[in-house]
Design an enzyme around this catalytic site. Sequence first.
Site, PDB file in Angstrom:
ATOM      1  N   HIS A   1       0.834  -1.211   0.000  1.00 13.53           N
ATOM      2  CA  HIS A   1       0.000   0.000   0.000  1.00 13.53           C
ATOM      3  C   HIS A   1       0.867   1.260   0.000  1.00 13.53           C
ATOM      4  CE1 HIS A   1      -2.982  -2.766   2.148  1.00 13.53           C
ATOM      5  NE2 HIS A   1      -3.617  -2.396   1.054  1.00 13.53           N
TER       6      HIS A   1
ATOM      7  N   SER B   1      -3.239  -7.714   3.430  1.00 15.21           N
ATOM      8  CA  SER B   1      -3.738  -7.448   4.776  1.00 15.21           C
ATOM      9  C   SER B   1      -4.136  -8.750   5.470  1.00 15.21           C
ATOM     10  CB  SER B   1      -4.940  -6.502   4.713  1.00 15.21           C
ATOM     11  OG  SER B   1      -4.563  -5.278   4.109  1.00 15.21           O
TER      12      SER B   1
END
Length: 282
Positions: free
Chosen positions: A37, A188
């Site tokens: 990210h 994640s």
Amino acid sequence: MHIFYGKTALIDYLKSTKTIHSKIGFVPTMGALHQGHLSLMQQSLSENEITVVSIFVNPTQFNNLEDLAKYPRKLDDDLKKTEALSTEIIVYAPNADDIYDGKPFSQIFDFDGLENQMEGQFRPGHFNGVGTVVKRLFEIVEPTNAYFGEKDFQQLQIVRKMVDKNKLKVTVIGCPIYRESNNLAMSSRNELLTPEQKQEASLIYESLIGAKAKFKTNSAKKTEKWVQKLFKKNHNFKLEYFQIADEETLLTSSRKNKNKKYRAFIAVVVNNVRLIDTISLN
């Protein structure tokens, strides 16, 4: 760093900040931020005057309520990581009511069949939820450029299709996959694995590398069977699918065409944690 929890305040701030020449870069995320990210944010910072990051776990793209409930949520940590990267990043961290005006819904999209392959077969309605929230976020932020990781390559192609069909004025940019030290694709969901499971999950990337080598001299079907056999030997993994497809159409092909680009896609479940990965075969 500017943090907004409501779209009205964000829109007003962007209107007061941007100029006619400003380019806005946008990185949509569901939080639990990792280096992948942050690399998207870094690219946006280098290519745009303004960078907006959204942190929102979108309920409409989950077909499994248990998966939605256990999805990692770490907003405080996410904000610290974002600020450490750059204090100039604008964060939009709404709740579902703010995004959907109190009524979460999924718009029905026609992605020309892209939605029916791979993830679409195992996660009914998933891509309608993705298309809905991304379109909504694009309408709120009005970005010039939007950045997506190539790990979710099917999602990337679907977002591009949605932008094209809706004639949205945003350039969708695919960015390289970031990997753990053992080459597991950063996600994640990796936080839900034990250290031992995370280490064992290196098998996913190993299977992709092996498939790439096999595909040079074998058909797609033979390569797929090789991967299936590999995972049958390891009872800690459940192979949901392994598929070799045309990068543009995402359709499988029985015969190789030298003028087409091919990509391998895989989804594996490890202790009820679902992991996906992909690799270019050209």
